[in-house]
Design a protein around this motif. Structure first.
Motif, short mmCIF file in Angstrom:
data_model
loop_
_atom_site.label_atom_id
_atom_site.label_comp_id
_atom_site.label_asym_id
_atom_site.label_seq_id
_atom_site.Cartn_x
_atom_site.Cartn_y
_atom_site.Cartn_z
N ASN A 218 0.86 -1.21 0.01
CA ASN A 218 0.14 -0.01 -0.04
C ASN A 218 0.91 1.32 -0.11
OD1 ASN A 218 -2.64 -1.20 -0.02
ND2 ASN A 218 -2.37 -1.99 2.15
N THR A 219 2.11 1.46 0.65
CA THR A 219 2.79 2.22 0.57
C THR A 219 3.39 2.58 -0.72
OG1 THR A 219 3.79 2.22 2.72
CG2 THR A 219 5.28 3.23 1.19
N SER A 222 0.82 4.32 -2.90
CA SER A 222 0.72 5.75 -2.58
C SER A 222 1.79 6.54 -3.11
CB SER A 222 0.80 5.80 -1.00
OG SER A 222 1.90 5.52 -0.46
N ALA A 244 -5.20 -1.66 -0.87
CA ALA A 244 -5.98 -0.09 -0.72
C ALA A 244 -6.25 0.11 -2.50
CB ALA A 244 -5.64 0.80 0.06
N GLY A 246 -9.13 1.57 -3.21
CA GLY A 246 -10.04 2.38 -3.15
C GLY A 246 -9.66 3.60 -3.06
N GLY A 247 -8.25 3.78 -3.00
CA GLY A 247 -7.71 5.21 -2.96
C GLY A 247 -7.16 5.89 -4.39
N VAL A 248 -5.90 6.06 -4.46
CA VAL A 248 -5.46 6.58 -5.79
C VAL A 248 -5.39 5.69 -6.96
CG1 VAL A 248 -4.36 8.29 -4.37
CG2 VAL A 248 -2.84 6.36 -5.11
N HIS A 250 -7.26 3.89 -8.98
CA HIS A 250 -7.92 4.06 -10.19
C HIS A 250 -7.81 5.63 -10.55
CE1 HIS A 250 -9.94 0.41 -10.69
NE2 HIS A 250 -10.10 0.24 -9.33
N SER A 251 -7.69 6.49 -9.78
CA SER A 251 -7.87 7.98 -10.16
C SER A 251 -6.23 8.14 -10.91
CB SER A 251 -8.04 9.13 -9.07
OG SER A 251 -7.04 8.67 -8.15
N ARG A 252 -5.29 7.46 -10.58
CA ARG A 252 -3.97 7.84 -11.17
C ARG A 252 -3.89 6.86 -12.24
NH1 ARG A 252 0.05 8.63 -5.77
NH2 ARG A 252 -1.27 10.60 -4.97
#
Length: 334
Positions: A218-219, A222, A244, A246-248, A250-252
């Protein structure tokens, strides 16, 4: 007729190991008989085997090249062995060689199974060749580019070797990330920057993950910049992993890619064999920077106790090298 005797480490999962005596097979005309000088323990794989943490689906796929026995039972497992040829075809006698062989005092293999250790590579450092081969394959899978900002999460042996290779690429900035601040000295010796996860630099062009932990993965996610790639080098065994997404992720528009040494990277498979890749890995072991990865050496006879220690997550040993100089085989059988 005299039969040669050797001793070998057998892993007896879960969490047992012993040294066993065995009779060597007769060597053929194209075989070599090797007396081991050094071996090294791969913490990522061998401790999972020792702990009985290999998924049943992977029993066959993760077999070492010269493994004896079958999981979930006792196995002779390992793949970082450097020795000297005692008997074999002309031109091989007395030569130091590397072989993907388990921890054993002497062994017989086909000549094609050994690779000569280059003259500029100390035999004691050549035990890194198997891990170096993993690092080479990872760089082939990732394809780092000139000027990339690269993070390597997990400053174990594999992560450190990857960082050390990346440092030599033109214009790159390499940061080695680990929860253990003591690994800063390893990063410094390799020519890389160091950061704990909470202080690591984001927006990276390429991230390698080699911590074998969900937190580390996960690090890695990120730290990746938009459209970047995360190359996963860890093998988790039976350990469940929460990622994780659900964080960045998909958006990245991030890419999570697996790299595994059992297959030559598709980027090179048309031209490179396993043997040629291993020879390259041995050549790269000429770099004295990588001596920083070795802990104090241990004797062959201490291997069962060493396995117990290395399987403890609290142990911070990087590469445990085993020395065979003082071990004695039983007398030959006549």
């Amino acid at each position: 007729m005299t039969a040669d005797i050797a001793r070998a480490l057998w892993l007896e999962p879960p969490r047992r190991a012993s040294l066993r005596t065995e009779t060597l097979p007769c060597a053929g005309a194209d075989d070599v008989v090797v007396r081991t000088s050094y071996s090294a323990i791969s913490r990522g794989t061998e401790t999972l085997v020792y702990a009985g943490a290999v998924p049943e689906s992977e029993y066959d796929r993760m077999r070492a090249p010269f493994q004896a026995g079958t999981l979930p039972g006792a196995v002779k497992h390992g793949y970082a062995n450097v020795g000297v040829v005692e008997r074999g075809p002309p031109g091989w006698l007395g030569r130091p060689v590397f072989c993907l062989y388990p921890h054993q005092t002497r062994y017989v293999v086909p000549r094609d199974a050994v690779v000569a250790v280059p003259p500029n590579v100390p035999a004691e450092r050549a035990v890194l060749a198997a891990n170096m081969e993993t690092a080479v394959n990872a760089l082939w899978d990732a394809g780092p580019r000139v000027g990339d900002r690269i993070s390597v999460v997990g400053a174990g042996v594999i992560g450190s070797l990857v960082a050390g290779l990346c440092v030599d690429l033109p214009g790159v900035a390499v940061e080695l990330v680990d929860i253990d601040s003591g690994r800063a000295s390893v990063a410094s010796a390799l020519g890389a920057a160091f950061a704990r996860p909470e202080n690591a630099t984001g927006g990276r062009d390429l991230v390698f993950h080699a911590s074998a932990s969900a937190a580390g993965l996960n690090t890695a996610l990120s730290l990746a910049g938009p459209e970047a790639e995360i190359v996963e080098l860890s093998w988790f065994g039976t350990q469940a992993t929460s990622v994780a997404l659900g964080g960045v992720f998909h958006s990245r528009r991030l890419t999570l890619k697996a790299s595994q040494v059992g297959t030559v990277s598709p980027a090179r498979a048309a031209r490179w064999s396993h043997r040629r890749r291993l020879a390259l890995a041995l050549d790269l072991c000429a770099d004295a920077r990588f001596d920083v990865l070795f802990a104090d050496d241990a004797d062959f006879d201490s291997l069962p106790a060493i396995m117990e220690r290395l399987a403890d997550p609290a142990d911070r040993t990087l590469c445990q090298r085993i020395v065979y100089a003082n071990c004695q085989d039983p007398p030959c059988i006549t």
